[in-house]
Design a protein around this motif. Structure first.
Motif, PDB file in Angstrom:
ATOM      1  N   MET A   1       0.843  -1.184   0.000  1.00  0.00           N
ATOM      2  CA  MET A   1       0.000   0.000   0.000  1.00  0.00           C
ATOM      3  C   MET A   1       0.886   1.245   0.000  1.00  0.00           C
ATOM      4  N   THR A   2       0.506   2.240  -0.764  1.00  0.00           N
ATOM      5  CA  THR A   2       1.259   3.479  -0.864  1.00  0.00           C
ATOM      6  C   THR A   2       0.794   4.451   0.206  1.00  0.00           C
ATOM      7  N   THR A   3       1.752   5.023   0.913  1.00  0.00           N
ATOM      8  CA  THR A   3       1.416   6.004   1.937  1.00  0.00           C
ATOM      9  C   THR A   3       1.212   7.364   1.277  1.00  0.00           C
ATOM     10  N   PRO A   4       0.542   8.289   1.960  1.00  0.00           N
ATOM     11  CA  PRO A   4       0.377   9.640   1.405  1.00  0.00           C
ATOM     12  C   PRO A   4       1.713  10.317   1.111  1.00  0.00           C
ATOM     13  N   ASP A   5       2.712  10.080   1.944  1.00  0.00           N
ATOM     14  CA  ASP A   5       4.029  10.685   1.706  1.00  0.00           C
ATOM     15  C   ASP A   5       4.646  10.154   0.419  1.00  0.00           C
ATOM     16  N   GLN A   6       4.507   8.855   0.172  1.00  0.00           N
ATOM     17  CA  GLN A   6       5.050   8.268  -1.051  1.00  0.00           C
ATOM     18  C   GLN A   6       4.308   8.800  -2.271  1.00  0.00           C
ATOM     19  N   THR A   7       3.018   8.947  -2.165  1.00  0.00           N
ATOM     20  CA  THR A   7       2.234   9.484  -3.270  1.00  0.00           C
ATOM     21  C   THR A   7       2.654  10.905  -3.580  1.00  0.00           C
ATOM     22  N   ALA A   8       2.854  11.714  -2.560  1.00  0.00           N
ATOM     23  CA  ALA A   8       3.281  13.103  -2.762  1.00  0.00           C
ATOM     24  C   ALA A   8       4.646  13.146  -3.426  1.00  0.00           C
ATOM     25  N   ALA A   9       5.543  12.278  -3.013  1.00  0.00           N
ATOM     26  CA  ALA A   9       6.881  12.257  -3.598  1.00  0.00           C
ATOM     27  C   ALA A   9       6.825  11.847  -5.066  1.00  0.00           C
ATOM     28  N   GLN A  10       5.944  10.925  -5.398  1.00  0.00           N
ATOM     29  CA  GLN A  10       5.834  10.448  -6.770  1.00  0.00           C
ATOM     30  C   GLN A  10       5.223  11.488  -7.691  1.00  0.00           C
ATOM     31  N   THR A  11       4.365  12.338  -7.167  1.00  0.00           N
ATOM     32  CA  THR A  11       3.668  13.297  -8.008  1.00  0.00           C
ATOM     33  C   THR A  11       4.273  14.695  -7.948  1.00  0.00           C
ATOM     34  N   SER A  12       5.271  14.907  -7.096  1.00  0.00           N
ATOM     35  CA  SER A  12       5.841  16.235  -6.987  1.00  0.00           C
ATOM     36  C   SER A  12       6.669  16.547  -8.224  1.00  0.00           C
ATOM     37  N   VAL A  13       6.709  17.812  -8.551  1.00  0.00           N
ATOM     38  CA  VAL A  13       7.469  18.271  -9.700  1.00  0.00           C
ATOM     39  C   VAL A  13       8.611  19.128  -9.185  1.00  0.00           C
ATOM     40  N   LEU A  14       9.795  18.818  -9.650  1.00  0.00           N
ATOM     41  CA  LEU A  14      10.986  19.549  -9.243  1.00  0.00           C
ATOM     42  C   LEU A  14      10.906  20.996  -9.698  1.00  0.00           C
ATOM     43  N   GLU A  15      11.152  21.909  -8.788  1.00  0.00           N
ATOM     44  CA  GLU A  15      11.168  23.323  -9.121  1.00  0.00           C
ATOM     45  C   GLU A  15      12.578  23.700  -9.556  1.00  0.00           C
ATOM     46  N   ILE A  16      12.729  24.102 -10.811  1.00  0.00           N
ATOM     47  CA  ILE A  16      14.042  24.432 -11.371  1.00  0.00           C
ATOM     48  C   ILE A  16      14.210  25.947 -11.349  1.00  0.00           C
ATOM     49  N   PRO A  17      15.319  26.424 -10.762  1.00  0.00           N
ATOM     50  CA  PRO A  17      15.565  27.871 -10.718  1.00  0.00           C
ATOM     51  C   PRO A  17      15.738  28.457 -12.127  1.00  0.00           C
ATOM     52  N   THR A  18      15.692  29.756 -12.221  1.00  0.00           N
ATOM     53  CA  THR A  18      15.857  30.420 -13.517  1.00  0.00           C
ATOM     54  C   THR A  18      17.329  30.538 -13.923  1.00  0.00           C
ATOM     55  N   PHE A  19      18.249  30.359 -12.984  1.00  0.00           N
ATOM     56  CA  PHE A  19      19.690  30.463 -13.254  1.00  0.00           C
ATOM     57  C   PHE A  19      20.030  31.770 -13.958  1.00  0.00           C
ATOM     58  N   ASP A  20      19.610  32.875 -13.355  1.00  0.00           N
ATOM     59  CA  ASP A  20      19.960  34.165 -13.936  1.00  0.00           C
ATOM     60  C   ASP A  20      21.455  34.441 -13.732  1.00  0.00           C
ATOM     61  N   ARG A  21      21.904  35.607 -14.134  1.00  0.00           N
ATOM     62  CA  ARG A  21      23.337  35.930 -14.099  1.00  0.00           C
ATOM     63  C   ARG A  21      23.926  35.980 -12.693  1.00  0.00           C
ATOM     64  N   SER A  22      23.088  35.983 -11.680  1.00  0.00           N
ATOM     65  CA  SER A  22      23.600  36.021 -10.307  1.00  0.00           C
ATOM     66  C   SER A  22      24.143  34.659  -9.863  1.00  0.00           C
ATOM     67  N   TRP A  23      23.814  33.600 -10.587  1.00  0.00           N
ATOM     68  CA  TRP A  23      24.291  32.248 -10.258  1.00  0.00           C
ATOM     69  C   TRP A  23      25.687  32.045 -10.835  1.00  0.00           C
ATOM     70  N   LEU A  24      26.611  31.587 -10.020  1.00  0.00           N
ATOM     71  CA  LEU A  24      27.944  31.206 -10.491  1.00  0.00           C
ATOM     72  C   LEU A  24      27.873  29.784 -11.044  1.00  0.00           C
TER      73      LEU A  24
END
Length: 60
Positions: A1-24
């Protein structure tokens, strides 16, 4: 059985930064290393992260 935490992890989408010029370049690659080590990141999100980092660093 899948727990709510596992379900959330499976459906979460990685938030990717914009990597503007301030990022080295070291900060960008460090962020990617952290994402690659995270076992909860899906293969699709990891591929998106790698593509975004490649684009930010100007690497094809």
């Amino acid at each position: 059985m899948t727990t709510p935490d596992q379900t959330a992890a499976q459906t979460s989408v990685l938030e990717i930064p914009t990597f503007d010029r301030s990022w080295l370049p070291q900060e960008i690659t460090g962020w990617l290393a952290t994402v690659e080590e995270d076992e909860d990141v899906s293969d699709a999100d990891l591929a998106r992260a790698r593509k975004a980092v490649s684009e930010a660093l100007g690497v094809e």
